[in-house]
Design a protein around this motif. Structure first.
Motif, PDB file in Angstrom:
ATOM      1  N   TYR A 105     -11.706   9.506  -6.035  1.00 19.74           N
ATOM      2  CA  TYR A 105     -12.275   9.415  -7.390  1.00 19.74           C
ATOM      3  C   TYR A 105     -11.131   9.249  -8.376  1.00 19.74           C
ATOM      4  O   TYR A 105     -10.776  10.138  -9.129  1.00 19.74           O
ATOM      5  CB  TYR A 105     -13.088  10.675  -7.707  1.00 19.74           C
ATOM      6  N   PHE A 106     -10.555   8.056  -8.330  1.00 18.52           N
ATOM      7  CA  PHE A 106      -9.379   7.768  -9.150  1.00 18.52           C
ATOM      8  C   PHE A 106      -9.683   6.575 -10.048  1.00 18.52           C
ATOM      9  O   PHE A 106     -10.343   5.622  -9.637  1.00 18.52           O
ATOM     10  CB  PHE A 106      -8.170   7.467  -8.260  1.00 18.52           C
ATOM     11  N   GLU A 107      -9.216   6.651 -11.282  1.00 15.82           N
ATOM     12  CA  GLU A 107      -9.412   5.543 -12.229  1.00 15.82           C
ATOM     13  C   GLU A 107      -8.087   4.835 -12.495  1.00 15.82           C
ATOM     14  O   GLU A 107      -7.069   5.508 -12.707  1.00 15.82           O
ATOM     15  CB  GLU A 107      -9.977   6.084 -13.548  1.00 15.82           C
ATOM     16  N   PRO A 108      -8.059   3.499 -12.459  1.00 14.43           N
ATOM     17  CA  PRO A 108      -9.169   2.616 -12.113  1.00 14.43           C
ATOM     18  C   PRO A 108      -9.392   2.536 -10.594  1.00 14.43           C
ATOM     19  O   PRO A 108      -8.425   2.565  -9.829  1.00 14.43           O
ATOM     20  CB  PRO A 108      -8.743   1.259 -12.670  1.00 14.43           C
ATOM     21  N   ALA A 109     -10.637   2.437 -10.185  1.00 13.82           N
ATOM     22  CA  ALA A 109     -10.993   2.497  -8.764  1.00 13.82           C
ATOM     23  C   ALA A 109     -10.429   1.322  -7.979  1.00 13.82           C
ATOM     24  O   ALA A 109     -10.139   1.454  -6.783  1.00 13.82           O
ATOM     25  CB  ALA A 109     -12.512   2.536  -8.627  1.00 13.82           C
ATOM     26  N   TRP A 110     -10.261   0.181  -8.635  1.00 14.80           N
ATOM     27  CA  TRP A 110      -9.843  -1.012  -7.898  1.00 14.80           C
ATOM     28  C   TRP A 110      -8.453  -0.854  -7.297  1.00 14.80           C
ATOM     29  O   TRP A 110      -8.131  -1.507  -6.289  1.00 14.80           O
ATOM     30  CB  TRP A 110      -9.897  -2.245  -8.802  1.00 14.80           C
ATOM     31  N   ILE A 111      -7.608   0.003  -7.873  1.00 10.07           N
ATOM     32  CA  ILE A 111      -6.263   0.188  -7.325  1.00 10.07           C
ATOM     33  C   ILE A 111      -6.333   0.823  -5.939  1.00 10.07           C
ATOM     34  O   ILE A 111      -5.664   0.386  -4.999  1.00 10.07           O
ATOM     35  CB  ILE A 111      -5.406   1.061  -8.277  1.00 10.07           C
ATOM     36  N   VAL A 112      -7.163   1.870  -5.827  1.00  9.20           N
ATOM     37  CA  VAL A 112      -7.326   2.527  -4.532  1.00  9.20           C
ATOM     38  C   VAL A 112      -7.964   1.566  -3.528  1.00  9.20           C
ATOM     39  O   VAL A 112      -7.554   1.492  -2.363  1.00  9.20           O
ATOM     40  CB  VAL A 112      -8.184   3.800  -4.677  1.00  9.20           C
ATOM     41  N   ASP A 113      -8.978   0.835  -3.991  1.00  8.32           N
ATOM     42  CA  ASP A 113      -9.630  -0.129  -3.104  1.00  8.32           C
ATOM     43  C   ASP A 113      -8.642  -1.203  -2.642  1.00  8.32           C
ATOM     44  O   ASP A 113      -8.646  -1.606  -1.474  1.00  8.32           O
ATOM     45  CB  ASP A 113     -10.804  -0.797  -3.828  1.00  8.32           C
ATOM     46  N   PHE A 114      -7.803  -1.655  -3.556  1.00  9.73           N
ATOM     47  CA  PHE A 114      -6.824  -2.692  -3.211  1.00  9.73           C
ATOM     48  C   PHE A 114      -5.818  -2.174  -2.190  1.00  9.73           C
ATOM     49  O   PHE A 114      -5.459  -2.880  -1.244  1.00  9.73           O
ATOM     50  CB  PHE A 114      -6.100  -3.156  -4.473  1.00  9.73           C
ATOM     51  N   ALA A 115      -5.367  -0.923  -2.369  1.00 17.00           N
ATOM     52  CA  ALA A 115      -4.410  -0.334  -1.424  1.00 17.00           C
ATOM     53  C   ALA A 115      -5.014  -0.244  -0.027  1.00 17.00           C
ATOM     54  O   ALA A 115      -4.365  -0.589   0.970  1.00 17.00           O
ATOM     55  CB  ALA A 115      -3.984   1.046  -1.909  1.00 17.00           C
ATOM     56  N   ASN A 116      -6.258   0.209   0.050  1.00 19.79           N
ATOM     57  CA  ASN A 116      -6.916   0.297   1.358  1.00 19.79           C
ATOM     58  C   ASN A 116      -7.197  -1.080   1.934  1.00 19.79           C
ATOM     59  O   ASN A 116      -7.139  -1.271   3.158  1.00 19.79           O
ATOM     60  CB  ASN A 116      -8.209   1.106   1.233  1.00 19.79           C
ATOM     61  N   TYR A 166       0.815  -1.214   0.000  1.00 21.84           N
ATOM     62  CA  TYR A 166       0.000   0.000   0.000  1.00 21.84           C
ATOM     63  C   TYR A 166       0.849   1.264   0.000  1.00 21.84           C
ATOM     64  O   TYR A 166       0.426   2.299  -0.524  1.00 21.84           O
ATOM     65  CB  TYR A 166      -1.040   0.003   1.124  1.00 21.84           C
ATOM     66  N   SER A 167       2.063   1.193   0.549  1.00 18.53           N
ATOM     67  CA  SER A 167       2.943   2.360   0.508  1.00 18.53           C
ATOM     68  C   SER A 167       3.396   2.647  -0.922  1.00 18.53           C
ATOM     69  O   SER A 167       3.394   3.805  -1.378  1.00 18.53           O
ATOM     70  CB  SER A 167       4.158   2.132   1.411  1.00 18.53           C
ATOM     71  N   ILE A 168       3.789   1.601  -1.638  1.00 15.42           N
ATOM     72  CA  ILE A 168       4.237   1.771  -3.028  1.00 15.42           C
ATOM     73  C   ILE A 168       3.079   2.220  -3.922  1.00 15.42           C
ATOM     74  O   ILE A 168       3.245   3.085  -4.793  1.00 15.42           O
ATOM     75  CB  ILE A 168       4.851   0.456  -3.545  1.00 15.42           C
ATOM     76  N   ILE A 169       1.892   1.650  -3.690  1.00 20.15           N
ATOM     77  CA  ILE A 169       0.735   2.081  -4.468  1.00 20.15           C
ATOM     78  C   ILE A 169       0.465   3.560  -4.225  1.00 20.15           C
ATOM     79  O   ILE A 169       0.162   4.321  -5.162  1.00 20.15           O
ATOM     80  CB  ILE A 169      -0.512   1.246  -4.104  1.00 20.15           C
ATOM     81  N   GLY A 170       0.580   3.993  -2.968  1.00 18.95           N
ATOM     82  CA  GLY A 170       0.372   5.404  -2.656  1.00 18.95           C
ATOM     83  C   GLY A 170       1.336   6.305  -3.398  1.00 18.95           C
ATOM     84  O   GLY A 170       0.949   7.353  -3.935  1.00 18.95           O
ATOM     85  N   VAL A 171       2.600   5.905  -3.451  1.00 21.43           N
ATOM     86  CA  VAL A 171       3.609   6.682  -4.180  1.00 21.43           C
ATOM     87  C   VAL A 171       3.262   6.733  -5.667  1.00 21.43           C
ATOM     88  O   VAL A 171       3.319   7.796  -6.301  1.00 21.43           O
ATOM     89  CB  VAL A 171       5.015   6.077  -3.968  1.00 21.43           C
ATOM     90  N   CYS A 172       2.891   5.586  -6.237  1.00 20.12           N
ATOM     91  CA  CYS A 172       2.556   5.535  -7.666  1.00 20.12           C
ATOM     92  C   CYS A 172       1.321   6.381  -7.983  1.00 20.12           C
ATOM     93  O   CYS A 172       1.269   7.067  -9.011  1.00 20.12           O
ATOM     94  CB  CYS A 172       2.323   4.097  -8.097  1.00 20.12           C
ATOM     95  N   LEU A 173       0.326   6.349  -7.101  1.00 21.69           N
ATOM     96  CA  LEU A 173      -0.874   7.157  -7.309  1.00 21.69           C
ATOM     97  C   LEU A 173      -0.542   8.644  -7.264  1.00 21.69           C
ATOM     98  O   LEU A 173      -1.076   9.439  -8.051  1.00 21.69           O
ATOM     99  CB  LEU A 173      -1.927   6.821  -6.254  1.00 21.69           C
ATOM    100  N   ALA A 174       0.343   9.028  -6.323  1.00 22.28           N
ATOM    101  CA  ALA A 174       0.741  10.428  -6.227  1.00 22.28           C
ATOM    102  C   ALA A 174       1.471  10.874  -7.499  1.00 22.28           C
ATOM    103  O   ALA A 174       1.222  11.971  -8.029  1.00 22.28           O
ATOM    104  CB  ALA A 174       1.631  10.638  -5.006  1.00 22.28           C
ATOM    105  N   ILE A 175       2.370  10.023  -7.997  1.00 19.43           N
ATOM    106  CA  ILE A 175       3.098  10.341  -9.235  1.00 19.43           C
ATOM    107  C   ILE A 175       2.121  10.493 -10.405  1.00 19.43           C
ATOM    108  O   ILE A 175       2.238  11.419 -11.213  1.00 19.43           O
ATOM    109  CB  ILE A 175       4.144   9.247  -9.544  1.00 19.43           C
ATOM    110  N   THR A 176       1.151   9.574 -10.470  1.00 17.64           N
ATOM    111  CA  THR A 176       0.156   9.638 -11.543  1.00 17.64           C
ATOM    112  C   THR A 176      -0.662  10.917 -11.469  1.00 17.64           C
ATOM    113  O   THR A 176      -0.915  11.576 -12.475  1.00 17.64           O
ATOM    114  CB  THR A 176      -0.784   8.417 -11.468  1.00 17.64           C
TER     115      THR A 176
END
Length: 488
Positions: free
Chosen positions: A324-335, A199-209
């Protein structure tokens, strides 16, 4: 409830006269190395503390925020390197082993400070259990809100019941608390490390995106949130102090001890796994340096990228800001990873509290069947288990207590800041420096003694300010918060 393992799985049944298989204390030969120790530190430390770093930098700004991260890392590196010398007594590379932080404090500082250390350690364990309950509930709420927004639109008013999530979490914890020898499950460490990293790496990737897409142009500044625009002058001061507590929580090395027994901060478990040659403290110093460097770099990524992505409006939990991020499943998976991580992490911190009370009760009431008597029960597919009335009742009440407090005080940043303030000075700074003074017999009022006490005093002031900011935040939030209401 404790299940009895078949004899062929018990280490104690192995008979051998080969002394090369055991260390000087009679335990199995330790085989850990610099690589394994470093990996354990890094994977264990990076956890829920990263979620609040973007918010913390937003309160402090680029200059103070980044400086605070660097200073906390330097202090942690210094005191942690000192802690490695207290694994053995009286010499850092010989003598009897101290298997826990408290044993080290007792060896070097005596009984009173041993008890004082216990107050901070067990207080931190209880507080962290509450904090993890809140974090889990917020992550579940983030999943619900994310799905709601994608179903009904970004402008839809979506809410989630924090209390319901906490109740469900509590029921699961009551069940998990009955698992025998939960603290010995090696798979728990692996799962927790994998989830926290994910979830930490996903958070970093989402921020970069978010930064790369340029869908918004969030405002950042050298001094953080602006007085008169984002906050009042009073809020600016208190939130800045609270931000220090959040950073301190991220650097609380209690997260290192996944298979925790009764120790916080001292690498008792990690040193326990290192080979005796070269000396454990020498190897652990190097492992600590690697661990602090890597975690600081990762914290910088999470904090800085999160601040750039959200600006002065950075959410307290930066993963909750991608509703409200696409695709939504990435955020759901991180949480979802946060939820899985903290389901196990709660038990890691609760087990020492469970055992401490159970051991004390057996000494206090040795004649009570309710406290000491074990009842053998046969369960299909699981074998024979031992049930104890006091254990079942006490662990259930503990979960109910922590969940109730989480419902009353569901304030993520305030609680993390208070925990960071509570733990940082005594366990990360004070006791290590005091043991260092005692071990090296540093003369009172000498230049070195004065310097160490100035460092300790400065960190005490920071912890007090962080505690003040967090308590003020809790008091302010309680003025408008109403338990058992749905929160947006």
């Amino acid at each position: 409830m404790e299940f009895q393992r078949p004899a062929n799985f018990a280490v104690e049944t192995v008979e051998t006269n080969d002394k090369t298989m055991f260390d000087d204390d009679g335990r199995e030969k330790r085989t850990g190395t610099l690589v394994t120790a470093s990996a354990h530190i890094i994977t264990a430390v990076i956890g829920s503390g990263v979620l609040s770093l973007a918010w913390a930098i937003a309160q402090l700004g680029w200059i103070a925020g980044v400086t605070a991260l660097i200073l906390f890392s330097m202090i942690t590196l210094y005191t942690s390197s000192l802690l490695t010398n207290f694994y053995r007594f009286p010499e850092p590379n010989s003598g009897k082993r101290n298997y826990t932080y408290m044993q080290a404090v007792e060896s070097y500082l005596g009984g009173f400070k041993y008890k004082l250390c216990g107050v901070f350690q067990y207080g931190n364990l209880v507080g962290t259990s509450i904090g993890y309950t809140i974090t889990t509930a917020l992550s579940v709420g983030a999943i619900i809100q994310s799905n709601c927004h994608h179903k009904h639109g970004k402008a839809a008013k979506c809410s989630a019941s924090t209390e319901l999530s906490i109740v469900i979490f509590g029921i699961l914890q009551i069940l998990l608390s009955q698992i025998p020898n939960f603290h010995k499950l090696s798979g728990l460490s692996i799962l927790a490390a994998a989830m926290s990293f994910t979830y930490s790496i996903i958070g970093v990737c989402l921020a970069i995106t978010k930064i790369a897409t340029g869908e918004a142009n969030p405002k950042t500044s050298l001094t953080g949130v602006e007085v008169g625009v984002d906050v009042t002058s009073q809020q600016k001061i208190w939130r800045s102090f609270q931000a220090l507590g959040n950073i301190a929580f991220a650097y609380a090395y209690s997260q290192v001890l996944i298979d925790i027994q009764a120790s916080i901060i001292l690498y008792g478990l990690l040193l326990d796994t290192l080979k005796s040659s070269p000396p454990e403290n020498v190897v652990m110093k190097k492992a600590t340096a690697v661990g602090v460097f890597v975690t600081t770099a990762f914290y910088m990524l999470c904090g800085i990228l999160g601040y750039i992505a959200f600006g002065n409006d950075a959410p307290g939990n930066f993963l909750a800001g991608f509703g409200y991020f696409e695709p939504a499943w990435i955020v759901d998976f991180a949480n979802a990873c946060i939820v899985v991580h903290l389901l196990g992490a709660y038990q890691v911190f609760a087990q020492p509290v469970y055992r401490k009370m159970e051991d004390w009760s057996k000494e206090k009431w040795p004649e009570s069947d309710f406290v000491v008597k074990e009842y053998s029960i046969g369960i299909p597919c699981l074998g024979t288990c031992n049930f104890n009335g006091f254990r079942a009742v006490w662990r259930t009440l503990y979960v109910i207590l922590t969940c109730t407090l989480a419902i009353i005080l569901p304030f993520f940043n305030d609680i993390l800041g208070l925990l960071g303030a509570f733990v940082f000075w005594p366990l990360t700074v004070y006791f290590p420096l005091e043991m260092h003074i005692a071990q090296n017999k540093i003369p009172k009022y000498s230049r070195r003694w004065v310097g160490l006490n100035l460092l300790s005093g400065s960190c005490l002031i920071v912890s007090l300010l962080a505690a003040g900011g967090s308590i003020q935040g809790i008091i302010t939030a309680l003025k408008t918060y109403r338990p058992f209401k749905s929160v947006a």
